[in-house]
Write an enzyme that holds these catalytic residues in place. Structure first.
Site, PDB file in Angstrom:
ATOM      1  N   PHE A  53      -6.007 -11.946 -12.155  1.00  0.00           N
ATOM      2  CA  PHE A  53      -4.445 -12.272 -11.919  1.00  0.00           C
ATOM      3  C   PHE A  53      -4.087 -13.595 -12.392  1.00  0.00           C
ATOM      4  CE2 PHE A  53      -5.879  -9.260  -8.714  1.00  0.00           C
ATOM      5  CZ  PHE A  53      -4.722  -8.564  -8.286  1.00  0.00           C
ATOM      6  N   GLU A  54      -3.162 -13.700 -13.102  1.00  0.00           N
ATOM      7  CA  GLU A  54      -2.986 -15.131 -13.942  1.00  0.00           C
ATOM      8  C   GLU A  54      -2.961 -16.278 -12.955  1.00  0.00           C
ATOM      9  OE1 GLU A  54       1.204 -14.674 -15.470  1.00  0.00           O
ATOM     10  OE2 GLU A  54       1.359 -13.320 -13.941  1.00  0.00           O
ATOM     11  N   ASN A  55      -2.746 -16.116 -11.724  1.00  0.00           N
ATOM     12  CA  ASN A  55      -2.824 -17.631 -11.031  1.00  0.00           C
ATOM     13  C   ASN A  55      -4.396 -17.981 -10.669  1.00  0.00           C
ATOM     14  OD1 ASN A  55      -3.919 -15.715  -9.140  1.00  0.00           O
ATOM     15  ND2 ASN A  55      -2.489 -16.066  -7.439  1.00  0.00           N
TER      16      ASN A  55
END
Lengths: 276, 221, 276, 221
Positions: free
Chosen positions: B41-43
């Site tokens: 997940f890009e977070n």
């Protein structure tokens, strides 16, 4: 918070206030910026869940450099949309991707003029901005995009806990939190809890923001509501949806702002109004 | 649509899940045929387990808890750029015959922008797009190229499953009850129907997994 | 360990086995490499406290790309010195600085062909290597040095604890541990303890090496001796000093190797020989 | 020598401490006149407290314990490159009249190399070098430029305190009992003695701090 925002955030500043993506968004500081009528701000990304839409609606913003501006659960941000759709636009927008944004931000954090990425090729994001330049690989490989360093005047960062020097334990997803703090000239750190230095030193690997970067520590539980703070706050989905519905019209936004920003003196009043 | 998206994830693969619907596709795949898939997940999160509980954003508590790893955006997107991601999940407002996505500006309407989408498209080995199938969204050339895919694109829509960016656009399957005429009416570019089959119906297990991951029908109503 | 080194380390490989600087050095794996007579290795940096000197002495090494090779407490490394002073040199050396090394390693970890630094100007390090190229800032600022990406075939990393999938908690100073694991095609992870996945997931921010990068997990307490492993092992200063004295001559090195590497079958025997 | 080095650290400054002797200078400064100084270490540590106990390398237990922050090499050297470091501590095998250091190769002898030294010299606002004062080490031009300083260099030796890279090399002070002739004999470049004073003797507090940080005289025997 009032004093810290007064002292550290100046009209015209380049501000990072959305570095945890959907988490740990400093709404309390943003609302204080609105109440203090700071203006001409450049907001930097990567992604802001609702807060940047509010700062745009309140007229604080001249320019945004980000990968995504809106309301993650509900969709687009109405103030942002209206500002960009106006003729001429009320806000200048520089579109990034998350990786190119982080690459430029980290370049600033590390004191180099640019970073490089293999993304962006063939996109209008690269074509329509002078933040990017296609350059040759000096070692003879494929070309890459250089991303210009993204300087930050003030980073407003929410962490779980810190000592008085601003050494902070941060956990959960980090987004660009660390790069924002390292890039910034000034850091306003907001924490749920103040703890003893010894508590932090017992786990030095969890001190992700060292106090040498921090200019003010504000202890304000609930400062990130309605965004989540891992270990302290769950995301208040309904608040994001309600905001989305309420701000479909300019008048709706004005009413929302009057009630939730101008109508409360500070975060404590905001939380009382929420019934907490 | 969610079940068809989930099936694109093979067991053991490394998956980059964008915001919103793709998050749900990953959860369903994990709960059914691809228990060893790993989600990035890009977070900054990496997950071996599907989130326990309802998730609106990737930053929500249930996606944080039991994460395998919680780190920075650039660490995770750096792994993507390094070539470690098998399949990237995306959505968009407009898609074209070349597999380009537009999530920035459609006509006068300003949309939120790329997020990590452009990076995921450019740097994943292959992509899966999940979108509503409407003519205004399926255009010959997008008005703004937010994301250009590096590899083959599997496009999952409310009407069927399609392949883009691998020669001329073609139909893999139509969902039960969907006609060729209906698809052509809702698509602004030519499609090759020669090998179109019917999309297999969601299995019991898939339906159960969807109901568990989205109990209120927030994403799938 | 024997099987993991056999499977993951190949003669001719580019090997990172010194990513924690003075801490968490995989001596057990290095000694196994010597016993298996791997050769033609390129060792990459940044700093190796004594282990690279041993691998050079044992004839495993063709080339070193690092910022510092020696024995930190005692001074230089005698095998390294002898190999470089021979005519022609027995080992090819590419000198880096710590920052330029880490910049190149991280470029490899992030899949870009180079990174940039503002260091190196006016040094012979920059002049005497094709790993660096002075390039213009495409945005009009001062020139910088591009550092070519430093690829890694196999990273040998010591962590405190991991689960069976190789998800690892690492603590203490990190050096270039994370970049080494991310750059590498293969990762051999050595841990003091195997723990349940749940133990790791309770603190996902402490999982600094995700299992998706890891090809083999070897549980071998004491694998880093005489280097320290925070929370498990203190540095054995006397061992470093004794090695320094013993290896002043080539014959001294041969005797040391016969006793401490070839004379023991594995790490368990080594630790028994130490009286543990 | 250690006391004179420690005095170069002003209270509240951010200090980059290289390996070996500089580590000790930082510990002594922290324990005496600069309690609010912060030490960065290239292995990834940041310290507000001096290490408790004897330290040979910056990776030793006492330097890890009670650290303020433990992170990566590039994070810390990135802060250095960003301009956050007031003073960098270094040593070397050779130094020249321009403040260049050689830690790579002297004549035929191959030394360990730069480590972080070259970066610290290039990127700190000012530098302090700590070295044995011998003619073979103090040369007109180093044989190999490992480190070129960006700012002014204060050179602390076994004989005195000197300023380099700020006009012609000059003598700040000579240690008690050291003569000009002795210094000239041991220095391969011209020195300006016009403002030479005597180095203040180590204070009781400094001697106590040195004894505590190096109880066996490992570094200071």
């Amino acid at each position: 918070m009032r004093e810290a925002v007064e002292r550290l955030v100046r009209s015209g500043d380049r501000v990072s206030a959305a570095c945890g993506l959907e988490a740990r968004i400093p709404f309390a500081a943003g609302h204080e910026i609105v109440r203090q009528a700071k203006h001409g701000l450049t907001l930097v990304g990567p992604i802001s869940d609702m807060l940047y839409d509010q700062l745009v609606g309140a007229g604080c913003v001249r320019r945004i450099e980000a990968a995504w501006v809106g309301n993650v659960g509900a969709g687009l941000g109405h103030n942002f949309r209206r500002a960009l759709e106006a003729e001429p636009p009320l806000v200048e927008m520089v579109d990034y991707t998350n990786l190119s944004y982080a690459t430029g931000l980290r370049a600033a954090a590390e004191g180099v003029p640019f970073g490089v990425t293999r993304g962006l090729f063939g996109t209008d994001i690269a074509r329509q901005s002078d933040a990017f330049r296609e350059i040759a690989d000096p070692f003879g490989g494929e070309p890459v995009f250089a991303v210009r360093a993204i300087p930050v005047d003030v980073a407003i960062v929410v962490a779980q806990r810190a000592d008085e020097n601003g050494n902070a334990h941060v956990w959960g997803n980090l987004g660009t939190t660390l790069e924002s703090a390292r890039a910034a000239e000034r850091v306003l750190l907001i924490v749920e809890e103040l703890v003893a230095a010894e508590t932090l030193r017992a786990h030095p690997n969890r001190v992700l923001i060292p106090g040498l970067l921090v200019d003010a520590v504000v202890v304000e539980p609930g400062a990130a509501h309605p965004s989540p703070v891992e270990g302290y706050e769950e995301r208040d989905h309904a608040a994001f949806e309600a905001y989305h519905r309420a701000t479909r019209s300019r008048e709706g936004w004005d009413a929302w702002r009057a009630e939730w920003i101008d109508g409360v003196a500070d975060r404590a009043s905001y939380l009382r109004k929420l019934g907490r | 649509m969610v079940a068809a998206a989930a099936r694109q994830i093979r067991d053991g693969e490394i998956v980059f899940a964008g915001m919103r619907l793709p998050l749900l596709g990953f959860a369903v795949a994990k709960a059914t045929h691809a228990p060893r898939a790993i989600g990035l997940f890009e977070n900054g999160l990496i997950r071996e387990l599907p989130p326990r509980g309802f998730v609106v954003t990737m930053g929500d508590g249930p996606n944080q808890r039991d994460a395998t790893c919680a780190t920075t955006l650039i660490d995770v997107l750096g792994m993507l750029q390094r070539g470690r991601v098998d399949v990237g999940f995306l959505g968009g407002a407009e898609v074209d015959a070349f597999g380009n996505l537009n999530t920035t500006r459609v006509g006068k309407t300003r949309l939120p922008g790329s997020g990590g989408g452009s990076d995921i498209a450019a740097l994943s080995r292959r992509c899966v797009y999940v979108m509503e199938h409407e003519r205004r969204r399926f255009v010959e050339r997008v008005g703004y190229v937010t994301s250009r895919p590096r590899g083959v694109v599997t496009l999952i829509t409310t009407l069927g499953v399609f392949t883009l960016a691998d020669g001329p656009p073609r139909v893999v399957s139509l969902h039960h009850g969907v006609t060729r005429a209906q698809v052509e009416r809702e698509t602004g570019f030519a499609l090759d129907f020669a090998q179109a089959e019917e999309t297999p119906a969601p299995s019991e297990a898939e339906l159960r997994a969807i109901a568990e991951a989205d109990p209120s029908g927030f994403w799938t109503r």
